[in-house]
Design an enzyme around this catalytic site. Structure first.
Site, PDB file in Angstrom:
ATOM      1  N   ASP A 175       0.828  -1.209   0.000  1.00 32.08           N
ATOM      2  CA  ASP A 175       0.000   0.000   0.000  1.00 32.08           C
ATOM      3  C   ASP A 175       0.862   1.258   0.000  1.00 32.08           C
ATOM      4  O   ASP A 175       0.547   2.250  -0.669  1.00 32.08           O
ATOM      5  CB  ASP A 175      -0.911   0.001   1.230  1.00 32.08           C
ATOM      6  CG  ASP A 175      -1.954  -1.095   1.179  1.00 32.08           C
ATOM      7  OD1 ASP A 175      -3.033  -0.849   0.632  1.00 32.08           O
ATOM      8  OD2 ASP A 175      -1.680  -2.198   1.679  1.00 32.08           O
ATOM      9  N   LYS A 176       1.947   1.232   0.758  1.00 32.45           N
ATOM     10  CA  LYS A 176       2.809   2.413   0.856  1.00 32.45           C
ATOM     11  C   LYS A 176       3.522   2.686  -0.465  1.00 32.45           C
ATOM     12  O   LYS A 176       3.664   3.841  -0.874  1.00 32.45           O
ATOM     13  CB  LYS A 176       3.804   2.234   2.001  1.00 32.45           C
ATOM     14  CG  LYS A 176       3.141   2.185   3.374  1.00 32.45           C
ATOM     15  CD  LYS A 176       4.115   1.762   4.449  1.00 32.45           C
ATOM     16  CE  LYS A 176       3.419   1.577   5.788  1.00 32.45           C
ATOM     17  NZ  LYS A 176       4.323   1.038   6.815  1.00 32.45           N
TER      18      LYS A 176
END
Length: 385
Positions: A175-176
């Site tokens: 996600d990052k």
């Protein structure tokens, strides 16, 4: 502890931009937060009941740390986007925005009458960024995708397992990576708009963004079709113990090997044929660290690190997260910042990673409470709450 910050926030490099965020959990909200840290006004449209990340603890006075870590510097408006009234408000906001970020499954925004084509009609300069799991088309387009799902399919878990049981990379890195890729793509699209006057649609997938960064070195034996000699799969990472802790370092070149051996007074290892060349050393790297550990176990971590500084060796103590937050270099860099909120008290968060000479950023605001700015935003649009 973090470094206290001033309450007077300077205009960052994205000051003057308005970003509309229709996103939940991590990837979309973190991309929005990156733009907010850079000075953009970010309006977060939350579903009725709020972003599910608001319920991922620990919490203080109703504010969870995870939500705060991904949503600072934003405004929040609570809307039911399944209703015609909610969709109307969203369209009105999109007409005033420079950027829209969303991370719904493909097709959802079209069903809400809020897809790019819908909003392009009211704002042709809009940069519309969609984050999805696998992309906007293809055999997996309808599958749900989460961090662990992408890790499993990408092959990174097998690499982390080192030939044994597959291991995930902890910490929502998929996600990052997608958030960083999205923020970067948005700024590029804004540069295109600056040059041409036109907005555009931007698509980012968790799969592609993670693979493009995490697998750069992993495909080295897949890069050339007729590779003469594949590079051996060698795990060069082996922590070694000191008398009171652990160390991890990097040894690849002859110079690095000489510096590390000097720290432990083991220059004799440089004459060992197992470690005499880059290739031999790589193939026997675990043996090298094993030899060095025979000495390191009798040395304190503090003494080792003093010698590391003197030798310029690529070695570091293995810290806990708490250790790192008080590390002298992290304190000097203001990697962690602290500010005081009137309602929530002292708050510590990670700082924005880049430092700008002409348009500095400053992290100093908590995340909004659910719907905290609803009345303000509706009033601006000439609507009643």
């Amino acid at each position: 502890m973090g470094v206290p910050v001033s309450r007077t926030r300077p205009a960052g490099p994205c000051s003057g931009l308005r970003v509309l965020e229709i996103a939940t959990m991590v990837a979309g909200p973190l991309a929005g937060q990156m733009l907010a840290d850079l000075g953009a006004e970010v309006i977060k449209i939350e579903p009725v009941g709020g972003d599910p990340l608001r319920r991922v603890g620990p919490a203080h006075k109703g504010m969870t740390a995870m939500f705060l870590a991904n949503n600072r510097h934003k405004k929040s408006i609570e809307l039911d986007l399944k209703s015609p009234q909610g969709q109307d408000v969203a369209r009105r906001l999109a007409a005033t925005a420079d950027v829209l970020v969303e991370n719904s499954r493909p097709g959802v925004m079209a069903r809400l009458n809020l897809c790019y084509e819908d909003l392009k009609a009211v704002n042709p300069r809009l940069v519309y960024a969609s984050i999805s799991g696998f992309g906007q088309s293809g055999p997996y387009v309808s599958r749900p995708a989460f961090d662990q799902v992408i890790q499993a399919i990408s092959g990174i878990m097998a690499l982390q397992g080192g030939g044994g049981e597959p291991q995930p990379v902890r910490g929502f890195f998929v996600d990052k990576y997608a958030a960083a890729a999205t923020a970067s793509a948005i700024t590029a699209a804004l540069l295109h708009r600056e040059r041409t006057g036109e907005g555009q649609y931007v698509s980012v997938s968790l799969l592609d963004s993670f693979a493009s960064l995490a697998l750069v070195d992993a495909i080295r034996n897949e890069t050339f079709e007729d590779l003469e000699e594949p590079f051996p799969a060698v795990d060069i990472n082996r922590p070694i113990r000191t008398a009171d802790g652990m160390l991890l370092g990097h040894v690849q070149t002859n110079d690095q090997a000489a510096r590390v051996c000097r720290v432990f007074g083991r220059e004799d290892l440089l004459e060992d044929p197992r470690f005499g060349t880059d290739r031999a050393r790589t193939q026997n790297i675990r043996d090298l660290w094993g030899e060095l550990e025979k000495t390191s176990r009798s040395m304190s971590t503090e003494v080792v690190m003093e010698k590391v500084t003197q030798a310029g060796a690529p070695l570091a103590a293995v810290n806990t997260v708490s250790d790192f937050l008080t590390d002298p270099q992290a304190v000097h860099n203001q990697t962690l910042v602290e500010f005081t909120d009137e309602e929530f008290g002292p708050i510590r968060v990670m700082n924005y990673p880049a430092r700008f000479e002409k348009s500095p950023t400053r992290v100093e605001a908590r995340s909004p409470k659910l719907g905290e700015h609803t009345e303000e935003i509706l009033r601006e649009l000439g609507l009643n709450s």
